[in-house]
Write a protein that holds these residues in place. Structure first.
Motif, PDB file in Angstrom:
ATOM      1  N   GLN A 227      42.037  55.187  45.058  1.00 25.03           N
ATOM      2  CA  GLN A 227      42.249  54.460  43.798  1.00 25.03           C
ATOM      3  C   GLN A 227      40.992  53.671  43.453  1.00 25.03           C
ATOM      4  O   GLN A 227      40.738  52.604  43.999  1.00 25.03           O
ATOM      5  N   ASP A 228      40.215  54.194  42.502  1.00 24.79           N
ATOM      6  CA  ASP A 228      38.922  53.597  42.183  1.00 24.79           C
ATOM      7  C   ASP A 228      38.980  52.599  41.037  1.00 24.79           C
ATOM      8  O   ASP A 228      37.988  51.918  40.760  1.00 24.79           O
ATOM      9  N   ALA A 229      40.098  52.533  40.333  1.00 24.09           N
ATOM     10  CA  ALA A 229      40.216  51.628  39.184  1.00 24.09           C
ATOM     11  C   ALA A 229      41.519  50.859  39.264  1.00 24.09           C
ATOM     12  O   ALA A 229      42.458  51.247  39.972  1.00 24.09           O
ATOM     13  N   ASP A 230      41.588  49.755  38.533  1.00 24.19           N
ATOM     14  CA  ASP A 230      42.827  48.989  38.452  1.00 24.19           C
ATOM     15  C   ASP A 230      43.935  49.846  37.860  1.00 24.19           C
ATOM     16  O   ASP A 230      43.688  50.731  37.022  1.00 24.19           O
ATOM     17  N   ILE A 231      45.160  49.583  38.297  1.00 25.56           N
ATOM     18  CA  ILE A 231      46.339  50.250  37.732  1.00 25.56           C
ATOM     19  C   ILE A 231      47.108  49.215  36.916  1.00 25.56           C
ATOM     20  O   ILE A 231      47.488  48.162  37.433  1.00 25.56           O
ATOM     21  N   THR A 232      47.310  49.512  35.647  1.00 31.03           N
ATOM     22  CA  THR A 232      48.076  48.619  34.778  1.00 31.03           C
ATOM     23  C   THR A 232      49.487  49.169  34.653  1.00 31.03           C
ATOM     24  O   THR A 232      49.693  50.291  34.192  1.00 31.03           O
ATOM     25  N   THR A 233      50.453  48.396  35.081  1.00 29.72           N
ATOM     26  CA  THR A 233      51.834  48.876  35.094  1.00 29.72           C
ATOM     27  C   THR A 233      52.782  47.733  34.736  1.00 29.72           C
ATOM     28  O   THR A 233      52.341  46.682  34.270  1.00 29.72           O
ATOM     29  N   THR A 234      54.065  47.957  34.961  1.00 30.72           N
ATOM     30  CA  THR A 234      55.057  46.930  34.644  1.00 30.72           C
ATOM     31  C   THR A 234      55.722  46.428  35.921  1.00 30.72           C
ATOM     32  O   THR A 234      55.673  47.076  36.961  1.00 30.72           O
ATOM     33  N   SER A 235      56.336  45.275  35.804  1.00 33.19           N
ATOM     34  CA  SER A 235      56.983  44.691  36.976  1.00 33.19           C
ATOM     35  C   SER A 235      58.198  43.895  36.560  1.00 33.19           C
ATOM     36  O   SER A 235      58.366  43.544  35.380  1.00 33.19           O
ATOM     37  N   LEU A 236      59.023  43.637  37.545  1.00 33.71           N
ATOM     38  CA  LEU A 236      60.162  42.744  37.374  1.00 33.71           C
ATOM     39  C   LEU A 236      59.947  41.587  38.341  1.00 33.71           C
ATOM     40  O   LEU A 236      60.020  41.773  39.561  1.00 33.71           O
ATOM     41  N   PRO A 237      59.621  40.398  37.822  1.00 30.70           N
ATOM     42  CA  PRO A 237      59.363  39.256  38.707  1.00 30.70           C
ATOM     43  C   PRO A 237      60.581  38.922  39.557  1.00 30.70           C
ATOM     44  O   PRO A 237      61.723  39.111  39.143  1.00 30.70           O
ATOM     45  N   VAL A 238      60.337  38.432  40.761  1.00 32.49           N
ATOM     46  CA  VAL A 238      61.395  38.001  41.669  1.00 32.49           C
ATOM     47  C   VAL A 238      61.023  36.602  42.179  1.00 32.49           C
ATOM     48  O   VAL A 238      59.861  36.340  42.496  1.00 32.49           O
TER      49      VAL A 238
ATOM     50  N   GLY B 133      50.070  37.183  54.179  1.00 28.65           N
ATOM     51  CA  GLY B 133      49.337  38.320  53.621  1.00 28.65           C
ATOM     52  C   GLY B 133      48.540  39.074  54.661  1.00 28.65           C
ATOM     53  O   GLY B 133      48.301  40.276  54.521  1.00 28.65           O
ATOM     54  N   GLY B 134      48.127  38.373  55.710  1.00 31.54           N
ATOM     55  CA  GLY B 134      47.406  39.031  56.785  1.00 31.54           C
ATOM     56  C   GLY B 134      48.300  39.952  57.596  1.00 31.54           C
ATOM     57  O   GLY B 134      47.834  40.919  58.201  1.00 31.54           O
ATOM     58  N   THR B 135      49.589  39.642  57.592  1.00 31.09           N
ATOM     59  CA  THR B 135      50.567  40.457  58.319  1.00 31.09           C
ATOM     60  C   THR B 135      51.095  41.591  57.445  1.00 31.09           C
ATOM     61  O   THR B 135      51.167  42.740  57.869  1.00 31.09           O
ATOM     62  N   SER B 136      51.477  41.261  56.208  1.00 31.16           N
ATOM     63  CA  SER B 136      52.010  42.245  55.265  1.00 31.16           C
ATOM     64  C   SER B 136      51.315  42.059  53.921  1.00 31.16           C
ATOM     65  O   SER B 136      51.509  41.031  53.262  1.00 31.16           O
ATOM     66  N   PRO B 137      50.513  43.024  53.494  1.00 30.96           N
ATOM     67  CA  PRO B 137      49.707  42.885  52.273  1.00 30.96           C
ATOM     68  C   PRO B 137      50.489  42.587  51.004  1.00 30.96           C
ATOM     69  O   PRO B 137      49.917  42.084  50.044  1.00 30.96           O
ATOM     70  N   TRP B 138      51.808  42.892  50.988  1.00 32.92           N
ATOM     71  CA  TRP B 138      52.546  42.640  49.744  1.00 32.92           C
ATOM     72  C   TRP B 138      52.540  41.154  49.366  1.00 32.92           C
ATOM     73  O   TRP B 138      52.694  40.812  48.204  1.00 32.92           O
ATOM     74  N   TRP B 139      52.372  40.263  50.341  1.00 33.61           N
ATOM     75  CA  TRP B 139      52.315  38.836  50.011  1.00 33.61           C
ATOM     76  C   TRP B 139      51.044  38.485  49.246  1.00 33.61           C
ATOM     77  O   TRP B 139      50.984  37.447  48.576  1.00 33.61           O
ATOM     78  N   ASN B 140      50.016  39.330  49.340  1.00 33.96           N
ATOM     79  CA  ASN B 140      48.775  39.063  48.615  1.00 33.96           C
ATOM     80  C   ASN B 140      48.946  39.231  47.114  1.00 33.96           C
ATOM     81  O   ASN B 140      48.084  38.815  46.336  1.00 33.96           O
ATOM     82  N   GLY B 141      50.048  39.850  46.706  1.00 32.35           N
ATOM     83  CA  GLY B 141      50.333  39.989  45.288  1.00 32.35           C
ATOM     84  C   GLY B 141      50.940  38.741  44.668  1.00 32.35           C
ATOM     85  O   GLY B 141      51.179  38.692  43.456  1.00 32.35           O
ATOM     86  N   VAL B 142      51.193  37.739  45.493  1.00 29.98           N
ATOM     87  CA  VAL B 142      51.759  36.469  44.995  1.00 29.98           C
ATOM     88  C   VAL B 142      50.632  35.455  44.849  1.00 29.98           C
ATOM     89  O   VAL B 142      49.897  35.181  45.803  1.00 29.98           O
TER      90      VAL B 142
ATOM     91  N   VAL C  34      48.821  44.064  37.131  1.00 29.54           N
ATOM     92  CA  VAL C  34      47.647  44.870  37.446  1.00 29.54           C
ATOM     93  C   VAL C  34      47.502  44.978  38.962  1.00 29.54           C
ATOM     94  O   VAL C  34      47.404  43.968  39.662  1.00 29.54           O
ATOM     95  N   ILE C  35      47.514  46.213  39.456  1.00 29.92           N
ATOM     96  CA  ILE C  35      47.286  46.475  40.878  1.00 29.92           C
ATOM     97  C   ILE C  35      45.785  46.704  41.048  1.00 29.92           C
ATOM     98  O   ILE C  35      45.231  47.635  40.450  1.00 29.92           O
ATOM     99  N   PRO C  36      45.109  45.884  41.825  1.00 28.76           N
ATOM    100  CA  PRO C  36      43.647  45.978  41.902  1.00 28.76           C
ATOM    101  C   PRO C  36      43.159  47.309  42.469  1.00 28.76           C
ATOM    102  O   PRO C  36      43.821  47.947  43.292  1.00 28.76           O
ATOM    103  N   ALA C  37      41.989  47.714  42.010  1.00 29.91           N
ATOM    104  CA  ALA C  37      41.342  48.918  42.536  1.00 29.91           C
ATOM    105  C   ALA C  37      41.194  48.791  44.041  1.00 29.91           C
ATOM    106  O   ALA C  37      40.950  47.706  44.567  1.00 29.91           O
ATOM    107  N   GLY C  38      41.358  49.921  44.720  1.00 33.39           N
ATOM    108  CA  GLY C  38      41.203  49.925  46.167  1.00 33.39           C
ATOM    109  C   GLY C  38      42.464  49.600  46.936  1.00 33.39           C
ATOM    110  O   GLY C  38      42.462  49.628  48.171  1.00 33.39           O
ATOM    111  N   THR C  39      43.550  49.301  46.226  1.00 35.53           N
ATOM    112  CA  THR C  39      44.809  49.002  46.913  1.00 35.53           C
ATOM    113  C   THR C  39      45.313  50.230  47.666  1.00 35.53           C
ATOM    114  O   THR C  39      45.825  50.119  48.784  1.00 35.53           O
ATOM    115  N   TYR C  40      45.170  51.401  47.039  1.00 35.69           N
ATOM    116  CA  TYR C  40      45.608  52.652  47.661  1.00 35.69           C
ATOM    117  C   TYR C  40      44.413  53.576  47.863  1.00 35.69           C
ATOM    118  O   TYR C  40      43.405  53.487  47.140  1.00 35.69           O
ATOM    119  N   ALA C  41      44.516  54.458  48.823  1.00 33.33           N
ATOM    120  CA  ALA C  41      43.431  55.415  49.108  1.00 33.33           C
ATOM    121  C   ALA C  41      43.109  56.236  47.862  1.00 33.33           C
ATOM    122  O   ALA C  41      44.008  56.744  47.184  1.00 33.33           O
TER     123      ALA C  41
END
Length: 319
Positions: free
Chosen positions: A239-250, A278-287, A230-237
């Motif tokens: 985007q008002d709701a959560d996005i439910t999608t699929t992933s491949l863990p790494v 995460g403060g430098t690159s937001p993708w780390w906030n997904g961990v 789930v990508i939280p709401a507000g991640t992208y301009a």
């Protein structure tokens, strides 16, 4: 004591101190991805964080890779200083000698041990708002750019076939690098990309033109046989709701050749540095700790020591 003797003693003492300093330094090779990719950049960021977090006691050299299969294959020939990234499923296939590892099995694959999760490869179906597309079924009749040769392209093709859309969607003949410009100019209705979230090209697309990032239903996720994310709401301009999608863990892995203290230090420093990363690159906030369940197979005993100290439970299969 003569001046010469004093000078010799001083030189010997300085040399001894130098040897001690070198011996206290741990050098790690981090096998990542192709130069210029987001995962290679993550490796660079991680190496800097580990150096800073250990006051220079751990020095990480990031090494370019052609992909996760290569990373796993090299585990059988590398030493105690080898850390690499790969989806957990590939480790399982290597240990079974299955699929792309058929005929290439090796007992050393059984010595692969997990350290910590890193950002997952996350599927994004990005559609222009003007297309009116709000779900995967709505892709019918639209022009979509998949790109070529990437995980996202392969996975996108799989989903189109899986949901009966193969002959109902026009696939744009262009590189994914052209996706944002093509979307903005109306040459395509949308594009498919996979990467850590927030994905740079999706950020760029959402900032330059109104877009809709599609969610998948629970049934579609189950049919994909991928991990729900789930990508939280507000991640992208916009985007008002959560996005439910699929992933491949790494996951970042080492082998049992790595000593417990080094594995402990790497794992502890990663988690303690994650907020700063995460403060430098937001993708780390997904961990976060929730991704630990995606680790298949055993966790390195040194890493397990940290998880026990931190109160992060491991499954019986991970111990």
């Amino acid at each position: 004591m003569t001046t010469l003797a004093k000078s010799l003693l001083t030189a010997i003492a300085a040399t001894a101190l130098g040897i001690t300093a070198v011996s206290a330094e741990t050098r790690i090779t981090y096998k990542s991805a192709k130069t210029g990719s987001s995962y290679y950049q993550m490796g660079v960021e991680l190496s800097e964080a580990l150096k800073a977090g250990t006051d220079g006691a751990v020095i990480v050299t990031v090494e370019e890779s052609q992909g996760s299969v290569q990373n796993v294959m090299e585990a059988k020939a590398r030493g105690a200083d080898y850390v690499f990234t790969t989806p957990p499923a590939l480790v399982g296939l290597a240990q079974k000698g299955a699929a792309m590892f058929e005929g290439k099995g090796d007992p050393k694959f059984d010595e692969i041990r997990a350290l910590f999760p890193i950002p997952s490869l996350t599927m994004h179906f990005v559609m222009s708002a003007d297309s009116g597309t709000t779900d995967l079924v709505g892709l019918e009749g639209k022009t979509v750019l998949l790109g070529k040769g990437s995980f996202g392209a392969t996975e996108g093709e799989k989903y189109l076939e899986l949901f009966g859309l193969t002959d109902k969607v026009k696939i744009a003949d262009a590189e994914l690098s052209n996706a944002v410009a093509a979307l903005k100019n109306g040459q395509i209705d949308g594009f498919v990309t996979a990467g850590s979230w927030p994905a740079p090209n999706v950020i760029e697309a959402a900032a330059s033109t109104p877009v809709t990032i599609l969610s998948m239903t629970e049934d579609q996720i189950a049919a994909s046989k991928r991990t729900k994310l789930v990508i939280p709401a507000g991640t992208y301009a916009g985007q008002d709701a959560d996005i439910t999608t699929t992933s491949l863990p790494v996951v970042a892995y080492a082998t049992s050749a790595m000593d417990d203290d080094t594995a402990y230090q790497l794992t502890k420093t990663f988690w303690q540095s994650k907020e700063k990363l995460g403060g430098t690159s937001p993708w780390w906030n997904g961990v976060d700790q929730d991704l630990m369940v995606n680790i298949e197979g055993k966790v390195h005993p040194g890493a397990a020591r940290y998880y026990e100290e931190a109160g992060i439970a491991l499954t019986d299969a991970q111990k």
